[in-house]
Design a protein around this motif. Structure first.
Motif, PDB file in Angstrom:
ATOM      1  N   TYR A   1     -39.444  31.660  -1.620  1.00 31.51           N
ATOM      2  CA  TYR A   1     -40.813  32.124  -1.872  1.00 31.51           C
ATOM      3  C   TYR A   1     -41.803  31.407  -0.940  1.00 31.51           C
ATOM      4  CZ  TYR A   1     -45.416  32.345  -4.037  1.00 31.51           C
ATOM      5  OH  TYR A   1     -46.761  32.489  -4.250  1.00 31.51           O
ATOM      6  N   LEU A   2     -41.654  30.107  -0.793  1.00 35.75           N
ATOM      7  CA  LEU A   2     -42.589  29.343   0.039  1.00 35.75           C
ATOM      8  C   LEU A   2     -42.479  29.721   1.513  1.00 35.75           C
ATOM      9  CD1 LEU A   2     -42.262  25.815  -1.603  1.00 35.75           C
ATOM     10  CD2 LEU A   2     -44.151  27.435  -1.860  1.00 35.75           C
ATOM     11  N   ARG A   3     -41.302  30.073   1.967  1.00 33.38           N
ATOM     12  CA  ARG A   3     -41.088  30.447   3.369  1.00 33.38           C
ATOM     13  C   ARG A   3     -41.620  31.842   3.690  1.00 33.38           C
ATOM     14  NH1 ARG A   3     -37.631  27.882   6.538  1.00 33.38           N
ATOM     15  NH2 ARG A   3     -36.376  26.202   5.734  1.00 33.38           N
ATOM     16  N   GLU A   4     -41.661  32.700   2.687  1.00 34.04           N
ATOM     17  CA  GLU A   4     -42.064  34.094   2.868  1.00 34.04           C
ATOM     18  C   GLU A   4     -43.466  34.176   3.478  1.00 34.04           C
ATOM     19  OE1 GLU A   4     -43.138  37.290  -0.411  1.00 34.04           O
ATOM     20  OE2 GLU A   4     -41.003  36.723  -0.465  1.00 34.04           O
ATOM     21  N   GLY A   5     -43.551  34.718   4.683  1.00 36.06           N
ATOM     22  CA  GLY A   5     -44.830  34.917   5.354  1.00 36.06           C
ATOM     23  C   GLY A   5     -45.477  33.644   5.875  1.00 36.06           C
ATOM     24  N   THR A   6     -44.720  32.552   5.953  1.00 34.33           N
ATOM     25  CA  THR A   6     -45.270  31.288   6.461  1.00 34.33           C
ATOM     26  C   THR A   6     -44.401  30.775   7.604  1.00 34.33           C
ATOM     27  OG1 THR A   6     -43.986  29.754   5.073  1.00 34.33           O
ATOM     28  CG2 THR A   6     -45.980  30.704   4.095  1.00 34.33           C
ATOM     29  N   SER A   7     -44.860  29.715   8.206  1.00 32.17           N
ATOM     30  CA  SER A   7     -44.077  29.101   9.279  1.00 32.17           C
ATOM     31  C   SER A   7     -43.527  27.738   8.846  1.00 32.17           C
ATOM     32  CB  SER A   7     -44.940  28.945  10.536  1.00 32.17           C
ATOM     33  OG  SER A   7     -46.050  28.117  10.244  1.00 32.17           O
TER      34      SER A   7
ATOM     35  N   LEU B   1     -48.904  25.789  -5.010  1.00 27.02           N
ATOM     36  CA  LEU B   1     -48.093  25.020  -4.075  1.00 27.02           C
ATOM     37  C   LEU B   1     -48.061  25.689  -2.708  1.00 27.02           C
ATOM     38  CD1 LEU B   1     -46.127  22.753  -3.341  1.00 27.02           C
ATOM     39  CD2 LEU B   1     -44.300  24.074  -4.439  1.00 27.02           C
ATOM     40  N   LYS B   2     -47.865  26.991  -2.693  1.00 25.70           N
ATOM     41  CA  LYS B   2     -47.821  27.712  -1.423  1.00 25.70           C
ATOM     42  C   LYS B   2     -49.184  27.651  -0.734  1.00 25.70           C
ATOM     43  CE  LYS B   2     -46.106  31.965   0.647  1.00 25.70           C
ATOM     44  NZ  LYS B   2     -45.337  33.193   0.358  1.00 25.70           N
ATOM     45  N   ARG B   3     -50.247  27.841  -1.496  1.00 24.58           N
ATOM     46  CA  ARG B   3     -51.601  27.755  -0.930  1.00 24.58           C
ATOM     47  C   ARG B   3     -51.813  26.383  -0.291  1.00 24.58           C
ATOM     48  NH1 ARG B   3     -55.418  24.799  -1.682  1.00 24.58           N
ATOM     49  NH2 ARG B   3     -54.642  24.035  -3.665  1.00 24.58           N
ATOM     50  N   PHE B   4     -51.419  25.327  -1.010  1.00 23.32           N
ATOM     51  CA  PHE B   4     -51.573  23.962  -0.521  1.00 23.32           C
ATOM     52  C   PHE B   4     -50.787  23.748   0.781  1.00 23.32           C
ATOM     53  CE2 PHE B   4     -49.754  19.673  -0.358  1.00 23.32           C
ATOM     54  CZ  PHE B   4     -50.902  18.900  -0.293  1.00 23.32           C
ATOM     55  N   LEU B   5     -49.576  24.229   0.829  1.00 21.08           N
ATOM     56  CA  LEU B   5     -48.719  23.988   1.979  1.00 21.08           C
ATOM     57  C   LEU B   5     -49.145  24.738   3.231  1.00 21.08           C
ATOM     58  CD1 LEU B   5     -45.191  23.887   0.304  1.00 21.08           C
ATOM     59  CD2 LEU B   5     -46.594  21.964   1.073  1.00 21.08           C
ATOM     60  N   VAL B   6     -49.741  25.911   3.062  1.00 23.13           N
ATOM     61  CA  VAL B   6     -50.104  26.698   4.239  1.00 23.13           C
ATOM     62  C   VAL B   6     -51.580  26.555   4.613  1.00 23.13           C
ATOM     63  CG1 VAL B   6     -48.257  28.358   3.917  1.00 23.13           C
ATOM     64  CG2 VAL B   6     -50.492  28.838   2.945  1.00 23.13           C
ATOM     65  N   ALA B   7     -52.344  25.821   3.804  1.00 22.70           N
ATOM     66  CA  ALA B   7     -53.780  25.621   4.086  1.00 22.70           C
ATOM     67  C   ALA B   7     -53.987  24.784   5.329  1.00 22.70           C
ATOM     68  CB  ALA B   7     -54.458  24.974   2.895  1.00 22.70           C
TER      69      ALA B   7
END
Length: 189
Positions: free
Chosen positions: A18-24, A183-189
């Protein structure tokens, strides 16, 4: 404490996807704690990390962590329970440089307790390191007030800390959509 890196990798595989989806986001690495039973250090019977005078084998745990950071150079380090306490204690004892020199940009602490043998002192600042603390209101392993005390220590040392609370217990809340979205918001911010 209580598991292996590979076991934790399996437990978090859905969250990782989930965290990897659409992120780098880069690779997720799950090191093994150096002591039997998945422990980062040992304690006398009946002693908890937040009321211990000493973490037996702590130096070995820090060495394992620093070697893993140097080898993998992760952007994000996620710690749970003793792993989260280890991260907090290294921040207290060594400051941000133990992480930022290895390229770490963000830390996530779940189920953390105050590292009592390594109290926070006058801090040097965050070095740009972002920290997210996840707190379960029903955590009986490391009670929520321990996370609050850790957050206070981090903030007094110049770290910017975000806190996400949930109604669950000690386990990483992989099934809580609100927490995983934060968590995802925090990691990709």
């Amino acid at each position: 404490k209580g598991g292996s890196g590979s076991g934790y990798s399996e437990k978090l595989s859905g969250l990782e996807a989930y965290l990897r989806e659409g992120t780098s986001l880069g690779a997720f690495v799950y090191p093994d704690a150096p002591f039997e039973g998945g422990q980062w250090w040992t304690l006398p019977p009946g002693t908890r990390s937040f009321n211990a005078d000493k973490y037996e084998g702590y130096e070995r745990a820090v060495e394992v962590l620093k070697n893993e950071l140097a080898k993998t150079r992760p952007e994000v380090v996620i710690g749970h329970s003793q792993g989260a306490i280890l991260i907090a204690s290294v921040l207290s004892a060594c400051g941000h440089e133990a992480f930022t020199r290895a390229g770490v940009k963000s830390l996530v602490l779940n189920g953390v307790a105050y590292p009592s043998p390594y109290p926070f002192g006058a801090g040097e600042g965050s070095g740009g390191l972002k920290i997210l603390v996840i707190v379960g209101s029903e955590d009986t392993m490391n009670p929520p007030e321990q996370a609050v005390k850790t957050v206070q220590g981090l903030r007094e040392n110049g770290f910017e800390v975000e806190v996400v609370e949930h109604g669950g217990a000690h386990a990483f809340p992989t099934d809580n959509d609100d927490v995983t979205k934060e968590l995802k918001r925090f990691l990709v911010a």
